[in-house]
Design a protein around this motif. Sequence first.
Motif, PDB file in Angstrom:
ATOM      1  N   HIS A 151     -79.037   2.300  33.706  1.00 41.01           N
ATOM      2  CA  HIS A 151     -77.600   2.063  33.540  1.00 41.01           C
ATOM      3  C   HIS A 151     -77.074   2.846  32.338  1.00 41.01           C
ATOM      4  O   HIS A 151     -76.029   3.511  32.409  1.00 41.01           O
ATOM      5  CB  HIS A 151     -77.346   0.567  33.351  1.00 41.01           C
ATOM      6  CG  HIS A 151     -75.887   0.219  33.295  1.00 41.01           C
ATOM      7  ND1 HIS A 151     -75.438  -1.046  33.017  1.00 41.01           N
ATOM      8  CD2 HIS A 151     -74.774   0.972  33.459  1.00 41.01           C
ATOM      9  CE1 HIS A 151     -74.120  -1.061  33.024  1.00 41.01           C
ATOM     10  NE2 HIS A 151     -73.692   0.151  33.295  1.00 41.01           N
ATOM     11  N   ALA A 152     -77.816   2.791  31.232  1.00 35.41           N
ATOM     12  CA  ALA A 152     -77.424   3.535  30.031  1.00 35.41           C
ATOM     13  C   ALA A 152     -77.409   5.037  30.291  1.00 35.41           C
ATOM     14  O   ALA A 152     -76.534   5.765  29.804  1.00 35.41           O
ATOM     15  CB  ALA A 152     -78.367   3.203  28.878  1.00 35.41           C
ATOM     16  N   ILE A 179     -74.244   5.962  32.070  1.00 34.58           N
ATOM     17  CA  ILE A 179     -73.106   6.026  31.151  1.00 34.58           C
ATOM     18  C   ILE A 179     -73.183   7.294  30.302  1.00 34.58           C
ATOM     19  O   ILE A 179     -72.162   7.906  29.975  1.00 34.58           O
ATOM     20  CB  ILE A 179     -73.065   4.773  30.266  1.00 34.58           C
ATOM     21  CG1 ILE A 179     -72.809   3.535  31.135  1.00 34.58           C
ATOM     22  CG2 ILE A 179     -71.981   4.891  29.198  1.00 34.58           C
ATOM     23  CD1 ILE A 179     -72.772   2.240  30.378  1.00 34.58           C
ATOM     24  N   LEU A 226     -71.571   9.975  32.102  1.00 36.29           N
ATOM     25  CA  LEU A 226     -70.118   9.873  31.991  1.00 36.29           C
ATOM     26  C   LEU A 226     -69.626  10.456  30.671  1.00 36.29           C
ATOM     27  O   LEU A 226     -68.623  11.173  30.622  1.00 36.29           O
ATOM     28  CB  LEU A 226     -69.672   8.404  32.082  1.00 36.29           C
ATOM     29  CG  LEU A 226     -69.687   7.739  33.446  1.00 36.29           C
ATOM     30  CD1 LEU A 226     -68.948   6.409  33.370  1.00 36.29           C
ATOM     31  CD2 LEU A 226     -69.069   8.623  34.503  1.00 36.29           C
ATOM     32  N   GLN A 275     -64.927   0.155  34.259  1.00 37.08           N
ATOM     33  CA  GLN A 275     -65.406   0.198  32.879  1.00 37.08           C
ATOM     34  C   GLN A 275     -64.977  -1.047  32.108  1.00 37.08           C
ATOM     35  O   GLN A 275     -65.739  -1.584  31.298  1.00 37.08           O
ATOM     36  CB  GLN A 275     -64.899   1.462  32.188  1.00 37.08           C
ATOM     37  CG  GLN A 275     -65.368   2.759  32.816  1.00 37.08           C
ATOM     38  CD  GLN A 275     -66.878   2.838  32.952  1.00 37.08           C
ATOM     39  OE1 GLN A 275     -67.614   2.535  32.021  1.00 37.08           O
ATOM     40  NE2 GLN A 275     -67.350   3.260  34.122  1.00 37.08           N
ATOM     41  N   THR A 289     -67.213  -3.813  33.254  1.00 35.40           N
ATOM     42  CA  THR A 289     -68.552  -3.598  32.697  1.00 35.40           C
ATOM     43  C   THR A 289     -68.604  -4.038  31.240  1.00 35.40           C
ATOM     44  O   THR A 289     -69.548  -4.717  30.815  1.00 35.40           O
ATOM     45  CB  THR A 289     -68.953  -2.115  32.807  1.00 35.40           C
ATOM     46  OG1 THR A 289     -68.947  -1.726  34.183  1.00 35.40           O
ATOM     47  CG2 THR A 289     -70.349  -1.886  32.234  1.00 35.40           C
ATOM     48  N   THR A 317     -75.597  -0.159  25.370  1.00 35.28           N
ATOM     49  CA  THR A 317     -74.828   0.095  26.587  1.00 35.28           C
ATOM     50  C   THR A 317     -73.370  -0.300  26.411  1.00 35.28           C
ATOM     51  O   THR A 317     -72.459   0.395  26.876  1.00 35.28           O
ATOM     52  CB  THR A 317     -75.433  -0.664  27.778  1.00 35.28           C
ATOM     53  OG1 THR A 317     -76.819  -0.327  27.905  1.00 35.28           O
ATOM     54  CG2 THR A 317     -74.724  -0.309  29.075  1.00 35.28           C
ATOM     55  N   ALA A 362     -71.585   2.318  24.302  1.00 34.26           N
ATOM     56  CA  ALA A 362     -71.304   3.521  25.101  1.00 34.26           C
ATOM     57  C   ALA A 362     -70.151   3.276  26.072  1.00 34.26           C
ATOM     58  O   ALA A 362     -69.294   4.141  26.273  1.00 34.26           O
ATOM     59  CB  ALA A 362     -72.561   3.939  25.859  1.00 34.26           C
ATOM     60  N   THR A 363     -70.117   2.088  26.679  1.00 34.51           N
ATOM     61  CA  THR A 363     -69.041   1.746  27.617  1.00 34.51           C
ATOM     62  C   THR A 363     -67.695   1.694  26.909  1.00 34.51           C
ATOM     63  O   THR A 363     -66.677   2.164  27.441  1.00 34.51           O
ATOM     64  CB  THR A 363     -69.336   0.400  28.299  1.00 34.51           C
ATOM     65  OG1 THR A 363     -70.593   0.470  28.979  1.00 34.51           O
ATOM     66  CG2 THR A 363     -68.244   0.049  29.302  1.00 34.51           C
ATOM     67  N   VAL A 410     -66.439   5.137  26.448  1.00 33.27           N
ATOM     68  CA  VAL A 410     -65.880   5.661  27.700  1.00 33.27           C
ATOM     69  C   VAL A 410     -64.463   5.127  27.908  1.00 33.27           C
ATOM     70  O   VAL A 410     -63.540   5.870  28.273  1.00 33.27           O
ATOM     71  CB  VAL A 410     -66.783   5.297  28.892  1.00 33.27           C
ATOM     72  CG1 VAL A 410     -66.094   5.633  30.215  1.00 33.27           C
ATOM     73  CG2 VAL A 410     -68.116   6.033  28.807  1.00 33.27           C
ATOM     74  N   TYR A 456     -73.330   9.115  38.212  1.00 30.93           N
ATOM     75  CA  TYR A 456     -73.135   7.839  37.524  1.00 30.93           C
ATOM     76  C   TYR A 456     -73.248   6.663  38.493  1.00 30.93           C
ATOM     77  O   TYR A 456     -73.973   5.695  38.232  1.00 30.93           O
ATOM     78  CB  TYR A 456     -71.766   7.830  36.841  1.00 30.93           C
ATOM     79  CG  TYR A 456     -71.275   6.458  36.455  1.00 30.93           C
ATOM     80  CD1 TYR A 456     -71.900   5.730  35.441  1.00 30.93           C
ATOM     81  CD2 TYR A 456     -70.182   5.882  37.102  1.00 30.93           C
ATOM     82  CE1 TYR A 456     -71.456   4.460  35.096  1.00 30.93           C
ATOM     83  CE2 TYR A 456     -69.726   4.627  36.746  1.00 30.93           C
ATOM     84  CZ  TYR A 456     -70.360   3.922  35.748  1.00 30.93           C
ATOM     85  OH  TYR A 456     -69.925   2.667  35.408  1.00 30.93           O
TER      86      TYR A 456
END
Length: 273
Positions: A57-58, A61, A64, A82, A85, A111, A114-115, A118, A198
Amino acid sequence: MRGSSRRPVAAVMAWVRRQPPKVKAFLAVVAGMAALVFIRFIVHDHDNLFVAAEAVHALGIAVLIYKLTKEKTCAGLSLKTQDLTALFLAVRLYCSFVMEYDIHTILDTATLAATLFVIYMIRFKLRSTYMLDKDNFKLYYVVVPCAVLTFFAHPTTSHNIVNRLCWAFCVYLEAVSVLPQLRLMQNTKIVEPFTAHYVFALGVARFLSCAHWVLQVLDTRGRLLTALGYGLWPSMVLLSEIVQTFILADFCYYYVKSVFGGQLVLRLPSGVV
């Protein structure tokens, strides 16, 4: 050599594509079971599957972030996915801090960070390229049902009731958080490479997470479900993992087909996602 090695795969894909929906569903179940058996024999500690799921998952991202920083566009990305998430990761991180605090806490923290980056890029830096009209999935369609379901099926452990409700909410929300992204891709019909990578990473992560739970239940001969509590909750945990895997199964099929076909841009038939 490379072209010849792809021909058998292309032939199999073509044969599968010609089959009726019921046969495709049966083949998907068989393939899933075969993958579970394979994983069970090569991965001795099945807890590693959960770690691998979060790592994949990471990685998705990270793809992305590369797209956003190098190509300077967020076209094809759903801000709503996003947001969902970030929400379920924040709730899960809270539960992790107050209920267990282990390696998953570290992975979820990275994670989530990072999200949030984004989300920041889409909302502020690259807003002019955001497909607002295509990202039209109503968030209350998933948030409200998940919140309501939380009160009917949640852990029956000795933890505080608020923590148990939060745990259930993040499990349910994670299962459906990708739906806005799938709706956006359904609206555009064309998925550029980085977005496709992704979403495929999400599909792999969901499968590994589902495999983790299924194999844990088999290894403990059902005792894991008892340890999770009683009532609907144990079954709902397993069902949530299966649901989020099958939500992405159709897209993953077309992704693999596109990759083996040498296509950089993924074109989705009507009604795929």
